[in-house]
Scaffold this active site. Structure first.
Site, PDB file in Angstrom:
ATOM      1  N   ASP A  10       0.856  -1.179   0.000  1.00 48.47           N
ATOM      2  CA  ASP A  10       0.000   0.000   0.000  1.00 48.47           C
ATOM      3  C   ASP A  10       0.892   1.228   0.000  1.00 48.47           C
ATOM      4  O   ASP A  10       1.801   1.344   0.832  1.00 48.47           O
ATOM      5  CB  ASP A  10      -0.900   0.014   1.239  1.00 48.47           C
ATOM      6  CG  ASP A  10      -1.952  -1.087   1.198  1.00 48.47           C
ATOM      7  OD1 ASP A  10      -1.973  -1.844   0.208  1.00 48.47           O
ATOM      8  OD2 ASP A  10      -2.731  -1.190   2.161  1.00 48.47           O
ATOM      9  N   ASP A 131     -15.243  -3.935  -0.884  1.00 51.01           N
ATOM     10  CA  ASP A 131     -14.849  -3.654   0.491  1.00 51.01           C
ATOM     11  C   ASP A 131     -16.122  -3.515   1.314  1.00 51.01           C
ATOM     12  O   ASP A 131     -16.960  -2.661   1.003  1.00 51.01           O
ATOM     13  CB  ASP A 131     -14.023  -2.371   0.560  1.00 51.01           C
ATOM     14  CG  ASP A 131     -12.791  -2.446  -0.326  1.00 51.01           C
ATOM     15  OD1 ASP A 131     -12.298  -3.557  -0.566  1.00 51.01           O
ATOM     16  OD2 ASP A 131     -12.325  -1.388  -0.789  1.00 51.01           O
TER      17      ASP A 131
END
Length: 239
Positions: A10, A131
């Site tokens: 990330d 998500d």
């Protein structure tokens, strides 16, 4: 079939970071170079690298793309990327420059026609990132929760050609509290497609529990557990 392990990188401000439950105010920096981190993963046997442009997710445009392309073109591992991909130009830019798979997330809610066009045009090169918070889809870098159930969105997009889903339970992400195996498997069973688990993997038993459901779970994205040395990538690959 063995599930595929996707070590996660990330990126925020060009660095390798992890957020706790998607909270930009709860960030830990684990490295200054996404490429160096990816090379280490590739050297340890990773076939895929999962990269997320956190700045891009927040700003709605590509921000850390230079680092993504450096990995995609400099290493043998395949790359999937999400964050800040909002237009067909973004999708084409990545796919034409060495990236193997694009993750579309928030746009599945905000611009479903765009997502369906991309699925029709690029097929399995598009992964749908779902998500979820309490079973409902979260959008805009996890800042908001929609009124759409994750399973319902998955079934609809599978009908439009989606072959790969990435399911993240936000309540588990970055917590090392174990993945929500049942919710992940439920999405795989409902859609009949590949589902990659993301969020909460903390130990090799978690990897084993996902492997045991390989009939409906095809892969696992692992981030914080690797960065905090809960186990090594090589150990995960052996499982």
């Amino acid at each position: 079939m063995p599930i595929t392990i996707y070590p996660a990188i990330d990126m925020r401000g060009g660095k390798c970071v992890r957020l706790l439950q998607g909270d930009y105010n709860k960030e830990t920096v684990y490295g200054d170079s996404p490429f160096d981190m990816a090379k280490q993963f590739a050297d340890d046997g990773a076939e895929w690298i999962h990269m997320v442009d956190l700045d891009g997710a927040r700003e709605g445009k590509r921000v850390n793309d230079r680092h993504v392309l450096e990995v995609a073109n400099g290493l043998s591992a395949r790359v999937q990327v999400g964050g800040g991909v909002r237009t067909e130009e973004d999708v084409a830019y990545y796919l034409e420059n060495g990236v193997d798979r694009i993750i579309l997330g928030s746009s599945a809610i905000s611009d479903p026609d765009f997502v369906k066009r991309m699925l029709e045009r690029y097929k399995e090169k598009i992964a749908i990132g779902i998500d979820a918070r309490d079973g409902y889809v979260a959008v805009e870098g996890w800042l908001k929760t929609s009124e759409i159930k994750a399973v319902d969105l998955g079934k609809e997009l599978a009908e439009h050609g989606a072959e790969v889903f990435i399911f993240t339970d936000i309540s588990k992400d970055g917590t090392l509290s174990g993945p929500n195996v049942e919710a992940i498997a439920e999405l795989g069973e409902a859609t009949g497609k590949e589902v990659i688990a993301s969020g909460g993997i903390s130990n090799l038993d978690d990897v084993k529990s996902l492997q045991q459901r390989s009939d409906s779970i095809s892969g696992a994205i692992i981030g914080k557990a690797l960065y905090t040395n809960q186990f090594t990538l090589k150990q995960a690959l052996e499982v």
